[in-house]
Scaffold this motif. Structure first.
Motif, PDB file in Angstrom:
ATOM      1  N   CYS A 141     -28.307  -4.496 -25.636  1.00  0.00           N
ATOM      2  CA  CYS A 141     -28.328  -3.767 -24.363  1.00  0.00           C
ATOM      3  C   CYS A 141     -28.399  -2.262 -24.575  1.00  0.00           C
ATOM      4  N   THR A 142     -28.116  -1.817 -25.789  1.00  0.00           N
ATOM      5  CA  THR A 142     -28.155  -0.398 -26.103  1.00  0.00           C
ATOM      6  C   THR A 142     -28.155  -0.269 -27.615  1.00  0.00           C
ATOM      7  N   THR A 143     -28.167   0.945 -28.124  1.00  0.00           N
ATOM      8  CA  THR A 143     -28.127   1.142 -29.561  1.00  0.00           C
ATOM      9  C   THR A 143     -26.880   0.497 -30.170  1.00  0.00           C
ATOM     10  N   SER A 144     -26.974   0.079 -31.431  1.00  0.00           N
ATOM     11  CA  SER A 144     -25.814  -0.511 -32.096  1.00  0.00           C
ATOM     12  C   SER A 144     -24.790   0.548 -32.480  1.00  0.00           C
ATOM     13  N   GLY A 145     -25.247   1.757 -32.736  1.00  0.00           N
ATOM     14  CA  GLY A 145     -24.345   2.817 -33.168  1.00  0.00           C
ATOM     15  C   GLY A 145     -23.884   2.676 -34.606  1.00  0.00           C
ATOM     16  N   ILE A 146     -24.372   1.671 -35.328  1.00  0.00           N
ATOM     17  CA  ILE A 146     -23.951   1.423 -36.714  1.00  0.00           C
ATOM     18  C   ILE A 146     -24.987   2.048 -37.649  1.00  0.00           C
ATOM     19  N   ARG A 147     -24.558   2.994 -38.451  1.00  0.00           N
ATOM     20  CA  ARG A 147     -25.518   3.742 -39.268  1.00  0.00           C
ATOM     21  C   ARG A 147     -26.209   2.870 -40.313  1.00  0.00           C
TER      22      ARG A 147
END
Length: 734
Positions: free
Chosen positions: A480-486
């Motif tokens: 639904c959106t970016t994972s935010g996990i680098r």
């Protein structure tokens, strides 16, 4: 007593007798009159200063009310009167374990076991004292001795077995004479820990027949059924456990989760509400209730629960995970706000000191070699993940892209069997923590790991933080959106979901496929479709078959305006939650506040998938909610000949329908403002001729479009995966 007054516990002369007075105090304490009872116990102490019994009773009363310091002082006073009082030594030792250094607990508990060598409670507590002091061999011996004295105590058996795992070799003492029920419970627990669910179920069912009053057993059975995706069987097991231990917050929590999986959210909310009123309610209760309230459409209530969870010391990762899952549903959360929240969460995830994947020196940098693809998901079955990805994986060249699945396998599920037929191997991961799952993925030499679960129900996206594979991609499954996990390198998308300029909303690089980002798999033997019902009814019926969580107040306001301008129209709303009257009444209230005459609303609840699809024959035009748009529901609506009007947003979940409509060729149903959304729905409602023509040909149009062209999509997906690998190889050689 001063001035001839009589103390409240002294209502007759017999109460001046210390024994009678203490008995009355004990009775009052049992009735909940604690302050008066404790005062009476202290009065007995003054009457017989050297008697240990009133001090012991006072300590028990204070301990039950969590007055630990005062309770320890009372037990110390009892031991001054009688240093050999085993009950005081045991209670004092247990409190010492909770509030003082381990050696203090050992001091009291070794004295207790020396004085009462057959007291199993003292030996069990001593085992915990040894464990706290890191004296593992002695701890194992004490636990085993307690279990030998009381072989029918399940907790003793668990501690005895667990303590042996701390040792380098087997313990020399003979095994306790376990009862059949205990042995079966131990076997069931061992199987559950290994993820052998069928074995665990058989053992636990047999144990439950022998030990029907032990709440752990039906609780464990509930866990087995939940892990096996059988909430309908978990609920009665957890209900039985709740009856046996009505004040156990963990059991109540698990029962509420099972009820929610059955879409019985009102019941779940009631149970969690009762637990939440307890002074010691765990913050997890509020995190779970937040998710369940959101599932009933109460986003504000969910946010309030998350705030309460944080005030009560909730684990920040758990609280932020719940908050991030709610943000895409909120109209006030911009795409950049969502990215920042997801980045914060991603940065908090546990990580290994070095990546779990094979060292680059051990990886062939041949850009054209076969690539081992890993699918990380517990929803490779009849589920939106299955309907939107299976056809694409089946269309991938098997020799070029061998597939390994990591997650639950549901052999009774038709789509799961198709995933298994396409996969080269399937690995169960339920019994493994994230670190162990990442290690397993690395051991299988996975080149590209695709997460298909996100932070959703049973999702394991946090595994990717350990860098389990050289290339990691996010696709579908709470996408639904970016994972935010680098550590996630790519976000699989398309030009409609993420147009040029949207890169700033994502921590990953955007891997845009040629057409849409998914391939819809239509159902076998689907229901037929009818002409627009407006032709027979003389009025248009709008419809929304999306989850109630997506129906925001802003969406309701737009619908109110639309219904005002189309005064004879009706609006049909369908989702499983509407089988509960509480959810219906709450949405009706919100609809009234938005200006909708609720008499024009039709609420439809749970249905089989075929019945659900056939329900589209009763509506003319589908209205997409916003900001969280429909995904699979939009594909199904179009397949059933019903056009969908959508309002495009910024973040990924706000553009699902944009992608599907564009892929099918219905760009004129994509709008960019609330006014345009209302106007387009009104235009369709007034043009029954166009609706009729559209309905007659829309299924053929969908099936012929890139949305359902499996060969075309497979080629595009393969090219995307190969591009990601080429990029990795180029970086490895640089």
């Amino acid at each position: 007593m001063h001035d001839g007054c009589v103390a409240p516990w002294q209502d007759n002369r017999a109460d001046t007798d210390p024994v009678a007075l203490l008995n009355k105090a004990i009775r009052l304490d049992g009735e909940g009159v604690h302050d008066i009872a404790q005062a009476a116990m202290r009065q007995v102490v003054t009457l017989i200063p050297g008697w240990d019994e009133p001090w012991l009773r006072l300590g028990q009363s204070l301990r039950a009310r969590n007055c630990h310091d005062a309770a320890m002082a009372a037990y110390d006073a009892a031991l001054e009167c009688n240093p050999r009082r085993v009950e005081a030594l045991l209670a004092r030792g247990v409190l010492a374990l909770q509030h003082e250094p381990p050696q203090t607990g050992l001091h009291f508990l070794t004295r207790a076991t020396d004085l009462a060598q057959d007291n199993h409670q003292a030996w069990h507590a001593l085992g915990h004292a040894y464990a706290a002091a890191k004296l593992d061999i002695r701890a194992a011996g004490a636990f085993r001795h307690a279990a030998t004295l009381a072989p029918d105590r399940l907790i003793y058996a668990f501690d005895a077995v667990d303590s042996e795992t701390w040792l380098d070799g087997p313990i020399s003492d003979p095994a306790p004479p376990w009862s059949d029920g205990i042995r079966l419970a131990l076997a069931g627990r061992s199987a559950l820990q290994r993820g052998a669910l069928d074995e665990a179920e058989a053992a636990l069912e047999a144990a439950y027949a022998l030990m029907p009053d032990e709440p752990w057993i039906p609780t464990a059975l509930g866990s087995v059924h939940m892990m096996a995706m059988r909430p309908y069987r978990a609920e009665p097991a957890l209900r039985a456990a709740h009856r046996l231990a009505p004040n156990d917050p963990v059991i109540a929590h698990d029962l509420a989760v099972a009820l929610a999986r059955l879409y019985r959210y009102a019941e779940a909310e009631t149970i969690l509400g009762m637990v939440a009123t307890q002074g010691s309610a765990h913050p997890r209760i509020f995190c779970t209730r937040a998710n369940q309230r959101a599932s009933m459409g109460d986003i504000q209530g969910a946010m309030d629960d998350l705030a309460t969870a944080r005030m009560n010391g909730a684990d920040e990762i758990e609280a932020l995970r719940a908050e991030c899952s709610l943000m895409p549903y909120r109209r006030d959360a911009s795409a950049i706000m969502v990215r920042h929240a997801m980045e914060t969460l991603g940065a908090m995830l546990p990580r290994a000191g070095t990546p779990m994947m094979r060292p680059r020196s051990a990886i062939s940098d041949d850009p054209e070699r076969p690539l081992r693809i890993g699918l990380l998901s517990n929803t490779l079955r009849t589920h939106p993940v299955g309907w939107l990805t299976l056809a694409g994986f089946e269309a991938l060249d098997r020799d070029s892209f061998p597939i390994h699945c990591f997650g639950r396998f549901a052999p009774e599920d038709r789509l799961a069997r198709r995933f298994a037929a396409r996969a080269d191997a399937w690995h169960a991961i339920d019994a493994l923590d994230d670190y162990a799952v990442a290690a397993l993925i690395a051991e299988q030499n996975i080149d590209i790991l695709i997460d298909l679960g996100g932070y959703g129900d049973a999702g394991r996206m946090s595994v990717t933080a350990y860098r389990a594979a050289p290339v990691q991609i996010k696709w579908v499954g709470m996408q639904c959106t970016t994972s935010g996990i680098r550590e996630i390198d790519w976000f699989l998308t398309d030009r409609w979901e993420t147009p040029d300029g949207f890169e700033r909303f994502y921590t990953e690089r955007l891997l845009r496929l040629t057409d849409g980002y998914v391939c819809y798999l239509p159902p076998d033997n689907p229901p037929g479709f009818t002409p627009p019902p407006a032709l027979a009814r003389s009025h248009v019926t709008f419809g929304c078959f999306n989850n109630v969580t997506k129906i925001t107040d802003e969406t309701l306001t737009a619908w109110a305006d639309l219904l005002f301008h189309v005064p004879d129209a009706r609006l049909a709303l369908r989702c499983p939650q509407f089988s509960e009257s509480v959810t219906v009444m709450r949405l009706q209230e919100r609809a009234r506040n938005a200006g909708i005459n609720v008499a024009r609303l039709d609420f439809l609840g749970r249905a089989s998938h075929r019945e659900f699809l056939a329900g589209y024959n009763k509506i003319d035009i589908a209205l997409d909610p916003f900001p969280y748009s429909g995904g699979l529901t939009t594909c199904e609506s179009l397949f059933m000949g019903v056009p969908v009007v959508t309002l495009a947003g910024e973040h990924f979940a706000a553009r699902h329908s944009v992608s599907h409509l564009s892929n099918v060729g219905l760009l004129d149903c994509v709008t960019t403002s609330t006014d345009a959304y209302i106007d387009r729905a009104m235009e369709l409602a007034k043009d029954l001729h166009t609706l009729t023509e559209l309905r007659a040909g829309l299924r053929r149009q969908v099936v012929a479009s890139p949305l359902c062209d499996t060969a075309r999509f497979g080629k595009s997906l393969g090219a995307g995966l190969r591009h990601a690998w080429h990029d990795y190889c180029a970086a490895a050689r640089a």
